[in-house]
Each structure stands twice: as C-alpha cells, then as structure tokens.
Design a protein around this motif. Structure first.
Motif, PDB file in Angstrom:
ATOM      1  N   GLY A 157       0.756  -1.223   0.093  1.00 57.41           N
ATOM      2  CA  GLY A 157       0.079   0.123  -0.124  1.00 57.41           C
ATOM      3  C   GLY A 157       0.924   1.247  -0.250  1.00 57.41           C
ATOM      4  N   THR A 158       2.069   1.098   0.419  1.00 55.62           N
ATOM      5  CA  THR A 158       2.934   2.452   0.398  1.00 55.62           C
ATOM      6  C   THR A 158       3.752   2.492  -0.708  1.00 55.62           C
ATOM      7  N   LYS A 159       4.247   3.520  -1.024  1.00 57.14           N
ATOM      8  CA  LYS A 159       5.185   4.056  -1.966  1.00 57.14           C
ATOM      9  C   LYS A 159       6.235   4.767  -1.624  1.00 57.14           C
ATOM     10  N   PRO A 160       7.593   4.676  -2.262  1.00 62.68           N
ATOM     11  CA  PRO A 160       8.402   5.520  -1.716  1.00 62.68           C
ATOM     12  C   PRO A 160       8.240   6.894  -2.023  1.00 62.68           C
ATOM     13  N   ASP A 161       8.507   7.836  -1.377  1.00 68.59           N
ATOM     14  CA  ASP A 161       8.168   9.332  -1.787  1.00 68.59           C
ATOM     15  C   ASP A 161       8.793   9.641  -3.261  1.00 68.59           C
TER      16      ASP A 161
END
Ligand SMILES: Cc1cc2nc3c(=O)[nH]c(=O)nc-3n(C[C@H](O)[C@H](O)[C@H](O)COP(=O)(O)O)c2cc1C
Ligand code: SF4
Ligand code: FES
Lengths: 778, 176, 436
Positions: A628-632
C-alpha cells in the motif's frame, strides 16, 4: 612498530612487532578459533580455543595473547591442536544444552560451528545437565544461563566498550555466572551490544528471539533511519502476508561505518515499520470534510489538478508558484530531497521550500567556504589523536560518535577535551573538561586563547585538533568558532545534527534561498541553465510559508515526511483553507490538516543514499515492502505526471531526447543536447530505464553538485564515502537563517515520529525512566 | 551506571568503631579498592552476613558499583549472603582431616545439632558448614568456630565443644 | 593451639625461635632478630642478592624457583613503585607450615620482607594472609605495629636512610588467590582471577609496579640465610636445593606435625623415623609428597627418594609445598581422589574452560563412580579428561587438579575397577560422601 617476519603453518608472514598472533593470522586468512577473543576488547585467554604450537615452547600457547616477534615459528593446525580444541568443546558441551534446533542462536552460533569443525559430537558426559529457567533482564535482553560459555565478551562489551558496566561475573568455578547490575534485571543503556557480542544463544534480543530461524531471513544491510550518525544496520526480513516483514535489526557483518557498534534505536527501533498505524491507502478529504481512503489514481488526480490549478492561476492572491509552499524531510533520501526541490522549483515554480531545520548546516558550510579538507569524517573520530568536543551530548544523541570517542581514547590513548554547560558522560574519557554557562559557548575560543586554565593550555598545546561541536553553535557563533579553528591550522570539524538525513536535506537544497550544494538561487549557475523556469528570487522559509497562510496568501502546501503542525505549532485555522498535501508513514498532526494524504514508504523500504551529519554518504538498500505504500520518490514523480509534466525533465531516465554529438559545433554549451545523457555517456554510465529509479537522480546530483562526486565503487560496495562541503564560492554567501534552527535532541530511545510509533523504543523508554525514578528515590 | 554519587548523607549501618576502622582501612592502601575484601569480612563479622545494605554502604565507601562489590564478594567462600548462626562451625573434611576421621566428626556435629551443611539451628546459635582445608592439616581433624581453631578432635569432643559455645551464647557474648 | 613437635634429625633454622615467645619484638631481638636486616642495610642490595643466589634457596610456595634469581629480575629503574608481596595464603591441602611461622615468628617474616625490599628497591611490602588465619593476622598486625614503634619500620629504618613500610592484608577464602597474580588481583580488591603472563610480576605486578612475590616460608628463611651466609645455608641442603624445609607430616602417620629437615631428606625415613611410621602399625599404601596437587607415590617409589625439588620431580611427582600426606592400606583411593578433585572443583576460579568444566566434570564422574554407578568406560574418560586439562589451562590450578587425578587412575586402576557395577566401596566407613 617495525615489521617482523615469522612463520605460520609454513607460510612466511609479516606484521608489526607486537601484533597479536591471532590478528596477524586472521589478516593473512588463517582462521584461528576463539570464543573469548574479541578484537579491541581486553584480552582474556580464557576459552583456550586459540591454542597453537610455538617452536621451542613447551606448552601450547594462546594465539590471542602471543605477540609476534622476528623469527618465530608457529603451527596452528595439527592433530595435537585439533585434539586440544576438541577436548575443550567436549568439556563445554558437558553442561551445555544440545538443543540447537530450538535454540535462538541455532545457525548463528560459534559453538555450533566449532563443534561441527572439531567433531566433538559424541557425548562423554552422562550426568544430568543443569537446567535453569531463562531470565528476562530487560525488555531488550534475555539470558539463558546454561547456554552461556563464559567468554566474558558481554561483560567487556558493556564495560569497556559502552562504559556502562552493567554486567558482572559472580560466584566462581562452575557456578560462575554473568550477572546484571540490578540483581535480576539490567539497568543500562539497552544498547544490546551484549547480545551482538554473545557467540552463542545465551543473550538474546527481546525483539527477535524465537521469531524465526536465521536461514529463513534475507539479510539486507542498509543505513539506520534514526540519528545523524548513520550506522549500517542489517535487517533480517521474511515474507509476510502484506509484503516482507522486518523481523530483526542487528549489526551482523560489522562492515559498516559503525564497526562493532549499534545502539538501541538501530537495533530495536525498526518496528515502527510494522506498526498497525501505518498509512496504507491514499486519503482524500471528501465533501463531508472527512479523510477517506481512495485509489492512488484518484488521489494523484485530485492533488495534481489542484496544484496545477493554483500554480497556473496567476491572478488571485493565492495563485502562482509563490502561493505554494513545500516542506521536506530530514529522513528521506538525498535523491528524494533533490527531486522534491527540483519539483518545487521547476514544476511548481516556487522557491518556497524548506525543511524542519534542526541543525545550522548552512552556517557551517558558509563558514568553511573556500577551505577544503577541513571536515572530519565519522571514521576520523575513532582515530584522531586529539579531540575537542564543545557542546552536545554524544552518549545520548550520537551513540556511535560516543562509541568512537571512547574506543579512540581506550585503544589509541587519544586525548579528549570536553567543554559543556552540563556534566556529560564522556567526561569520564576526557583528559580534561571545562564547564561553561549555558550561554557561554561564545567565549570558548577566547578562553582557549587566553590559556589561563590547565584545560586551555592542554588544548592549545595540541598539534592537531578535531573539533566536534553541538547545536549550541549556530550562525555567527558557529562561524566564529570555525574561523578560530581555521586560523589555528591543522584543525578539522564536525557538526552534530539530528536526524538520519538532516545533512542531506540541507545539502540537497531543501532551502528557500539555496539550491543543492548551497548554491544561491540568485546565482544559480549551471542550475539556471538546466532548471527551466527556476525562480531567481529567494523563496519563503517554513515560518514565512505559515505566515503567508495566516495572511491568506497560501494556496497549497506540500509536506513530505515532516510534521510541521506539531513541530512548528501550526493552528489549523491559520491555514485559511490552503490545500494541503502530505506524504507520510503515519497519521500525524499534519496529515489531520491535509486534503490529500499519500502513504509513504520508510527508509527501510526504498533505495537511495543518505548523508550523515559528518557528510559521509551511504547507500540505502531496500529491505522490506509494506503493501500500500510507495517511496516518496515514486509519489513525487507520479504527482508531477498527474500535473502533465514530462517526467523526463524531472528524472533523466532513458536516452535523452536530443542525441548529443559531443561536437564542438553544437555541443553541450548550445543547450540543445540532453546534458544528462552527454554526462552519462562521458562518465561511462548506463541510462536508467525507469522514471522511478532514484539512481537516475543520483547521477544528476553527481553531475550538478560538486561535493557529491562520489566514489561509486565504494558507495555501492556498502561503504561510506565522504563529501566535501567547502565548495561554495565565498562571494555567494547569503543569509544562513540560523534563527530558524530548532534542534530535536532525540535521546537514546526517542526518534521523533518514528520513535513514537516504535513499540520497542517506547517500552525501553518507559523501562529506563522507571529505573531512573527508582534510583532517584533512594 | 556510574558509581552512584552520594547526594544524601546516609547514616552508616555499622557501629561507630567499625566505621572508624573502615575510615582507616580505605586510607591504608595505595588504592582505595584494596580495602574491599577486609571490609567485607569485618562487616560480616559485625552484621552477620553481607546484606544488601552492607553491600550498598561498602560500595559507597569505596566508590565502586554495587555490582562490582557483588562480583568480588561472591568469589570468596568465607563471605555469605544469608545469616549464619552466632557460632559458625566449620568442619574441614579435606584429605589430611578426612584421613583422620573428619567425616565422623562432621556427622557427629550433624547429629548433635540436627542440621546439615550450611544449616542453622532454630535458636540461631549454631550453623554448620563442611569446608575445605583450613590450614591445620598436621593437627587434624580440625574445625573452626568463627575464627577459633579446635584441632586433633574426635567425635567424642563434639558435645563438649557445643556446650562450651552454648554457654557463651547464653552469657550473651557477642561474636566470639 | 597447634602442637609443636621435634625430632633429632631436625635442623632448626627457620624454626629455631618457635616456642620461645619471639612474637614479642623484644624477645625476637634478644634472639638475634633484625640483625640480618642491619647487616643488609650496611652491605647493600647487590650483596644481598648475591647471598641469596649462593644460598640455593628455592621458593617454598611450591614451584621451587630460585629466590635470588627471582629478585634479580626486578628492574633497577621503575617509574612505578616496586613492592614485596608475601604469600601467606597457604591453602593447599596438606599444608600448614606458614601457620606456625606467623604464630611463632612473625618478625622473621617482617624482617625477610624488609630485606627483600632493600634488595629490589621497594619501599612497601604486603603480607597477605588467608582469611581463615584471623588470629595470625592479629599477631602479625601487632608485630608490625611494634616494629614501627621500635623504628624498625618506617622512614629511617634503624636510623639508616632506608625507608620501608609493611601493610597486612586478609583474604576471604579462596585457594586460587595463592597463585601469585591472582593474589595481586585479590590484594587490589578484585576477584581472585589470575593475570595473563607475560608480563611477569617482577616487571608488572601489584598496582602495575614491579613486584617480588614469595611464600611466607621463603621470606622467613631470608634473615637466616643472611645471618648464616649463603654458602653455609646452601651446605645444609642437597644439590641445587639449599637449606631446610618445613615438612608437614599429616594423615595416617603416628606423629604428625611440622618438622624442619634438610632439603633432600629421605622420604621413607621421614615417614617411618621422624613421623613414627604409619598409624597403628598399618601398612603404607601411598604418599602424597607435597600437598594435594602433587601426584601420589607408591611405597616402592619412596625407598630412596630424597625430598628436594629435583629428586621428587624425577620420581614423577613434585615437592610442592612440602605437605606430606601419608595414606594407609585401609583407605579408599577412589574416595581420596574424589575428595581431592572436589577441592579443586570448589576452588577453580572459573576463568578458563578446561579447568572450570574439567574439575566439575571429574568431580561428578568420581562422585558417581565412588557411589558404585561407574562403568569401565568412565575410568578411561576420567583419565582422558584429566589428560586433556593438563597444560591447557590458564593457570596451574588446572594442572594441580589433573596431575593427581591421572596419578590415582594410573596407579590405582585396580581399585577403580573394584568399584564397578554397583559394588560397594571396599573401604566404606560411612554411608555417603558428603560433597562440599
Ligand atoms: C593454584 C595455586 C595456588 C597457590 N597457592 C599458594 C599458596 O597458598 N601459598 C604460596 O606461597 N604459594 C602458592 N602458590 C605459588 C605461588 O603462585 C607462587 O609461586 C609463590 O607464592 C612464589 O613464592 P616462592 O617463590 O617463594 O615459592 C600457588 C600457585 C598456584 C598455581
Ligand atoms: S544492553 Fe548495552 S548497555 Fe546494556 S548490558 Fe547490554 S551492552 Fe551493556
Ligand atoms: S586438610 Fe583439613 S586442615 Fe588441611
């Protein structure tokens, strides 16, 4: 000392006279087994595993205490020696549990390895083994007594290495036992170094024990996300339901800048990654005014459209680039920081970019402008012969630096001088200490110059000095200290900053008036040519951005990995409806104000580089995934994409548009070739294929920021490579903004937002404050 | 943790005489810490055993951690961490004594006192311990009661020894 | 009170003032005390060391290292203070000679310490007594106080410009602390764990300063060596073994006690004539010649055995501390071996693996074995273990435990076999061996 020649197993070896045989052999690739020997700690000769035969000496000698001298002849493997080692292991195993399959150290146990090697498999011992219940000594440390082989590594590590002396040896003979200072518990810094040093499964980590087997994990070495020292940390990761899970953090290969060391935060503070509070879905504020989970596409579209609209609205008072503010992070990578400022300046068209400035690197760099070779690497703190530490409390805030200083004093007899307004623990290692009033740091150089105290005389008598100073120094005061040092000559400096990439945030130009490499926006040089639409006027600082908001002049605010609402105490009402976009790991006071929130990956879930407070750059390797997350980095690129930007102008990936012919006729100077492609080819680097590859941006950083000419061979081998900040032309000095500095002063168990979400660190923090309360009550 | 700094004036748990003796002891050696082992012994003689309070005060007086004191104290077999009897009877059963009947002697003590190794009589007057060689091998078998030696004993001497000390105890003589 | 004994064969040198009230300083001086010190102050360090060398006096603590040579190893110049350290830890089972010296002639120890100090250039001497010797410590402390009062100790010793101070110290129950470097640790207020050597104490010893450490008997012999002259002292003993020794006869001997006999005195004669033979006219089964750590000797091995360091060494054992333990034919050698190893298991400092684990393991095996639960293989295992401890430990305590054990198994294997397969101990006197 002069080199001597001696013979080991028929091979001629050379080493400085007085080198320990075990070290000389290991250096030459001759492995000598040892349980008690630990390089850098005091000698024990207790385990008797390192026995070797020395010619003309009647008894077997211990390689860990034998120093080499000219002409000696040694044998390190022979039937006699193998038998001696085998018997020692047999003796140990007499009382040692043989349940390796369920031991926490199984697969990572030096005793297991030795048993395998010397074949002490058959049990001669028929008496019942002594069973004892395992003990929990603290949230961090567990002790399983029957597994302890009494190598005393933990005791020395804690005492000599940490200067904590929380572990002792009690009783004698076969009843000898390692004992914690609290009787049944440990009152210490909870660094866990004792666990690292333990060769067997006697000391185990509260955060890891019995979770998995070492061979079931992947071990990824990356950089700790907590303090400004930047230790290398090995993350043990395992497949899990929602990606990969970090099960353990330790200092497995000891190959990093931190050598043997890792502190409690590095070791136990990784669990924020798995916190159930992690943001895992983009959120968009709905009509009812509530943040609501949504798809990436939708969230990107909402954010992108709004940013574009505000940027392009040149009429209203909340329009244009100047109506947008950007706040970056002290913990994101250099590539992300670079990209963020490039995005702000070239896509959003604003210099209104800043970060939570906890350290006055700008003044530091300005003070050093034009002076090369004056900045000390972190490694130098472990070898410099004389160190002047002014302000700061490394034991709490820079544990690795503190370790280096202690080790340097202990092993090299370095002379440490401490100036502080408080009593700090490192005074125990100091040759001399000098107290000053809290506001007295400005007088330190005068005090030294006057040479009226023994302290000043001793410092001034030093040929060379490594001056390490804390955040007590900012602005003019900092500059005058550096000027004083530069004037003395043979002085190098280190400035102690807060977070894992605070230095990188400043270096990468998360500043309203300075581009990457501290290049003033008004004299942008190469940047001017490359950054189309770069505003030439200095932008707003973080405070000014919020001032603008209060005045209703802020249209949008983009916050990446920061919590200004808390740190700068922003009143939501004062935002006056500015559109707020936040990229973060957790819901914070700032995400609460946001219109769009993007769930970001942590440092342990991405690739890139970070720069520690000493200017050492290290490679961050992606260890885990959090669904669900992604690198900035990716979020920013996609945000730009959603604004209709040709992302190639932001991230120079793939072959450039114009194929440079390197010809003098058109050439790079003509501005028509893809400068980046030209540079890549000239430097023999491959073009990057993905717009999400941070290394494409690293290439650009290297190209545009002279200080970041990185030794890639070393960097990608996992080593620290130093940078040189003294490159800013003296003429270009702008105001440093030192009045905006607000140090974070995180301690052994705190680490801003991350620390708040680390259950282990919170537990350790509570445990230790309970201890302190108890002691104070005595 | 660093040796605890004394921020409060703590009252000594030792008698004024012993306190004074300790003041002399810590000044006697080139290094303060050399006083540690005798201090522990003398403290034990007065208090009966090394209580937590004894350890804390000795640590304080010498300026080392309590852990350090425990590390050292637990090494030495004459030091104890639980109260013993007013008269601690230590029977040597090492070789020279064993050859001359030390076990018979030791058994007789057990029978008379109804206690075993490291036991304490219910009235707290006696405790019994089987110990290693006490350096009186040529006059074996031998025992030590607190610091007093009794040598060339036979089991038949046991009742007399016990009653002798019992009467001392009744005469409320503090540690013989 | 330890009984004094005597025998016509004795040559009373060290014991000559025993029983004469010489603990009293006036008496001591009346009997010629502190005259040697005077002579040494007059003659100087070089002369003292030469006399010591020619005396052939070898350390009475066990290893028999030539005392004069040891003193000569101390560097002349030293940044740190030098020390003399008297080892009165006397804890080797079978040994109680120093006991009598402190009881009857404490000033001889003080005088010897001062002479050693003069010889090596030390200003401070320490006398360390085992904790159990509290009454001897009190006697010694009194002697030291008297010596200060008489101006013998202190700034201007006997009016000269030689300064010397003596500090007494008490142990608290630990055999290992008798080992020289462990003794220094203990004296520094630490656990009695030996130090890594080199550096040797003569170079880096107590508080980091060069230190001469000698056994109390060695030190008490020094004034006599000086008063007799080195050569005369040497002549009393045997080849390369000068002077006399305080032999402690204990165990199954008719007249146990401490006898001062010339070095090289025949062991058989010592047992049968000096000691009056085996108690109750029993047969001799074995002798432990020099304290519990020395390998046992059989009757046939002592026929022509002169009791000095070299001859006993040649016979496969050691002179050690001179504690002769006589064992009669009614003794169970397995039990004797067990009691010996229990001691070393109890006293192992625990620092190194082979000693810590080895002594424990041997003790457990022997306990089981003596209780009748041993197997044939155990006998070999016991020997294997002991042999694998030998020479591999951090300090000689491991050897001290292993050596006698190997001796017992080798020389009394038959008796071990007699305990096999649940057979009761052939010599059982009491039901169960209580184990410390
Ligand atoms: C385990 C062990 C215990 C020892 N115990 C004593 C002792 O109790 N008394 C003693 O004088 N020497 C003892 N020694 C010998 C000392 O280490 C040292 O050799 C001796 O004090 C030197 O004095 P000397 O040269 O006069 O014999 C012991 C040695 C070892 C290895
Ligand atoms: S956790 Fe750290 S400080 Fe605590 S005992 Fe272990 S090494 Fe020492
Ligand atoms: S054997 Fe008992 S006192 Fe020595």
């Amino acid at each position: 000392m002069a080199d001597v020649t001696f013979t080991v197993d028929g091979k001629k070896l050379m080493a400085p006279a007085g080198t320990l045989l075990i070290d000389a052999c290991r250096k030459a690739g001759i492995e000598i087994p040892a349980f008690c020997y630990y390089p850098g700690l005091s000698l024990q000769a207790a385990c008797r595993m390192c026995v070797v035969r020395q010619e003309k000496v009647p008894k077997l000698q211990t390689a860990c205490t034998t120093t080499v001298a000219e002409g000696q002849v040694f044998v390190t493997e022979s039937p006699e020696i193998a038998q001696a080692r085998k018997a020692t292991i047999q003796l140990l195993l007499g009382n040692h549990p043989l349940d390796c399959p369920v031991c926490d150290a199984g697969g990572e146990c030096e005793l297991q390895d030795m048993t395998f090697k010397y074949g002490a498999g058959e049990s001669l011992y028929v008496e019942a083994k002594q069973h004892r219940e395992e003990q929990q000594w603290s949230p961090a440390v567990y002790f399983d007594r029957p597994r302890c082989i009494l190598c005393y590594r933990c005791v020395r590590m804690c005492g000599e290495g940490m200067d904590v002396y929380a572990l002792g040896i009690q009783n004698r003979g076969v009843t000898s036992v390692i004992a914690p200072n609290g009787g049944d518990h440990l009152d210490c810094e909870q660094c866990g170094m004792c666990i690292d040093a333990c060769p067997v499964g006697a000391l185990t980590s509260g955060s890891y024990r019995y979770k998995t087997r070492p061979w079931e994990m992947n071990h990824v070495s990356t950089v700790c996300t907590h303090c400004g020292d930047g230790c290398k940390v090995t993350l043990g990761v395992k497949q899990s339901n929602d990606g990969t899970e970090i099960v353990r953090a330790d200092n497995r290969d000891k190959s990093g800048i931190n050598g043997d060391f890792l502190c409690a935060k590095g070791r136990f503070g990784f669990d924020f990654v798995e916190s159930s509070e992690r943001l895992t879905k983009p959120l968009v504020r709905n009509a009812a005014g509530k943040l609501e989970p949504t798809t990436w596409e939708h969230a990107l579209r909402v954010a992108g459209t709004k940013l574009k609209e505000i940027r392009d609205n040149q009429s209203g008072k909340t329009g244009g680039g100047d109506a947008i503010g950007v706040i970056g992070s002290n913990r994101t990578t250099n590539e992300e920081n670079y990209l963020l400022q490039k995005f702000a300046r070239t896509v959003l068209g604003t210099n209104n970019i800043d970060h939570d400035r906890s350290t006055d690197y700008v003044s530091f760099v300005q003070a050093l402008a034009g002076h090369e070779g004056k900045i000390a690497t972190l490694r130098e703190t472990a070898s410099a012969p004389a160190i002047l530490l002014i302000g700061g409390n490394p034991t709490e805030e820079h544990p690795l630096l503190a370790w280096n200083l202690r080790t340097n004093v202990r092993l090299n007899h370095a002379r440490l001088y401490v100036v502080n307004h408080e009593t700090i623990k490192l005074e125990r290692q100091a040759k001399a200490a000098q107290g000053v009033p809290p506001n007295g740091y400005k007088d330190v150089t005068t005090l030294l110059d006057q040479q009226q105290s023994e302290f000043a005389k001793a410092v001034m008598a030093e040929d060379s000095l490594l001056i390490i100073f804390g955040q007590e120094f900012r602005g003019a005061q900092l500059k005058s200290l550096v000027a004083w040092g530069l004037n003395r000559g043979n002085v190098r400096f280190a400035y102690l900053g807060d977070h894992s990439n605070s230095r990188g945030a400043a270096d990468m130009g998360l500043l309203p008036d300075l581009l990457p490499g501290y290049v003033p926006v008004g004299e942008a040089g190469a940047f001017a040519q490359e950054y189309s639409g770069l505003p030439v006027k200095a932008g707003k600082s973080q405070a000014q951005i919020f001032d603008a908001a209060r005045e209703g002049k802020l249209g949008a605010l983009l916050v990446v990995g920061a919590n200004p609402a808390k740190r700068a105490g922003v009143d939501p009402a004062n935002l006056n409806g500015a559109f707020v976009i936040v990229l973060d790991l957790f819901p914070t006071e700032t995400t609460a104000l946001a219109d769009v929130v993007f769930p970001a990956a942590s440092l342990y879930e991405k690739t890139g580089t970070v720069t520690n407070t000493f200017g050492d750059v290290q490679l961050v390797k992606k260890a885990a995934d959090h669904a669900g997350t992604k690198p900035d980095f990716e979020i920013l690129v996609r945000l730009a994409g959603s604004m209709g930007v040709d992302v190639k102008t932001l991230v120079p990936f793939g072959k450039g548009g114009a194929v440079g012919d390197f010809g003098q006729s058109r050439g790079a100077q003509a501005g028509e070739a893809d400068r980046h492609a030209v540079w890549l080819t000239a430097n023999g680097l491959e073009p990057k294929v993905s717009p999400f590859d941070p290394l494409a941006v690293l290439d650009e950083i290297e190209r545009l920021v002279p200080a970041y000419k990185l030794d890639r061979l070393n960097l990608f081998a996992g080593n620290d490579v130093s940078t040189e900040p003294g490159f800013v032309p003296v003429s270009a000095i702008a105001s440093a903004g030192s009045e905006m500095i607000a140090p974070a002063h995180d301690g052994l168990f705190t680490s801003g937002e991350l620390g708040r979400h680390s259950a282990y660190l919170s537990e350790l923090n509570q445990y230790e404050s309970r201890e302190l309360a108890e002691t104070a009550a005595d | 943790m660093s040796p605890k700094e004394s921020n409060t004036e703590t009252m000594s748990i030792f008698s004024p005489q012993l306190s004074a003796r300790f003041d002399v002891l810590v000044a006697k050696y080139p290094v303060k810490r050399s006083a540690l082992i005798p201090m522990l012994l003398y403290a034990q003689d007065e208090i009966g055993y090394l209580s937590d309070a004894v350890i804390a005060e000795v640590a304080e007086r010498i300026g080392i951690t309590q852990l350090d004191v425990r590390n050292v104290a637990t090494y030495y077999s004459m030091l104890r961490f639980k109260p013993a009897g007013k008269f601690n009877i230590q029977v040597c059963t090492n070789i020279s004594c064993m050859l001359r009947g030390a076990y018979e002697l030791y058994e007789r003590f057990q029978d008379e006192l109804h206690i075993g190794h490291k036991g304490v009589t219910s009235d707290g007057v006696f405790s019994l311990e089987e110990v290693e060689c006490i350096g009186v091998c040529c006059w074996a078998p031998a025992i030590q009661v607190n610091y007093a030696f009794h040598d060339e004993l036979t089991p038949n001497d046991v009742p007399k020894i016990i009653s002798e000390y019992k009467s001392k105890a009744n005469g409320s003589v503090k540690n013989a | 009170m330890p009984r004094l004994v005597s025998h016509p064969d004795e040559v009373k040198i060290v014991t000559k003032r025993f029983g004469m009230g010489a603990a009293n300083i006036d008496k001591y001086m009346e009997l010629g005390g502190y005259e040697s010190l005077k002579k040494c102050i007059a003659e100087g360090p070089e002369w003292v060391i030469n006399e010591m060398k020619s005396s052939g006096l070898r350390g009475r603590g066990g290893a028999g290292f030539p005392t004069g040579l040891k003193w000569s190893f101390v560097p002349k110049q030293s940044a740190k203070p030098k020390y003399v350290l008297v080892n009165g830890d006397e804890s080797e089972p079978g040994t109680c000679k120093d006991h009598l010296i402190f009881l009857h002639d404490p000033h001889a120890v003080i005088e010897g310490t001062m002479i050693a100090g003069l010889a090596i250039g030390a200003k401070t001497g320490f006398i360390y007594l085992r904790g159990e010797y509290r009454y001897l410590l009190e006697i010694t402390e009194k002697a030291v106080a008297d010596a200060y009062e008489k101006g013998i100790l202190g700034k201007n010793v006997l009016g000269s410009d030689f300064e010397f101070n003596v500090i007494t110290q008490s142990g608290a129950g630990a055999y290992e602390v008798g080992e020289e470097s462990a003794l220094m640790e203990s004296l520094e207020g630490k656990r009695g764990v030996p130090r890594i050597k080199p550096p040797f104490p003569a170079v880096v010893g107590l508080y980091g300063g060069p230190t001469v450490i000698n056994n109390a008997e060695t030190i008490a012999s020094v004034p006599h060596v000086i008063s007799m002259g080195g050569a005369a002292y040497a002549a009393v003993g045997s080849e390369r073994n000068g002077g006399t020794r305080l032999f402690g006869l204990s165990g199954h001997v008719e007249r146990p006690g401490i006898y001062e006999l010339p070095m090289g005195y025949n062991l058989k004669k010592m047992i049968y004539e000096v000691g009056g033979g085996v108690r109750g006219g029993r047969k001799l089964k074995a002798v432990v010649p020099g304290g519990s750590s020395t390998p046992v000797l059989l009757p046939e091995e002592i026929e022509n055995l002169g009791m000095d360091f070299d001859q006993v060494g040649k016979a496969g054992s050691m002179l050690g501390s001179g504690g002769v333990v006589v064992i009669d034919d009614q003794t169970c050698m397995v039990e004797f071996a067990l009691r010996t190893i229990s001691f070393y298991a109890h006293e192992s400092c625990g620092w190194c693996i082979p000693c810590r684990e080895g002594t424990d393991w041997l003790k457990k095996s022997l306990t089981r074995f003596h209780a009748g639960f041993g197997t044939e293989k155990d006998i070999d295992n016991i020997q294997y273990l002991a042999e694998n401890m030998m020479g591999r430990t951090f300090c000689p305590l491991g050897d001290a435990a292993a050596m006698p054990t190997i001796g017992f198994v080798k020389k009394f294997r038959k008796e071990f076999e007699d305990h096999l397969n649940g057979k009761p101990c052939p010599f059982a006197k009491h039901v169960e061996l209580a184990v410390v």
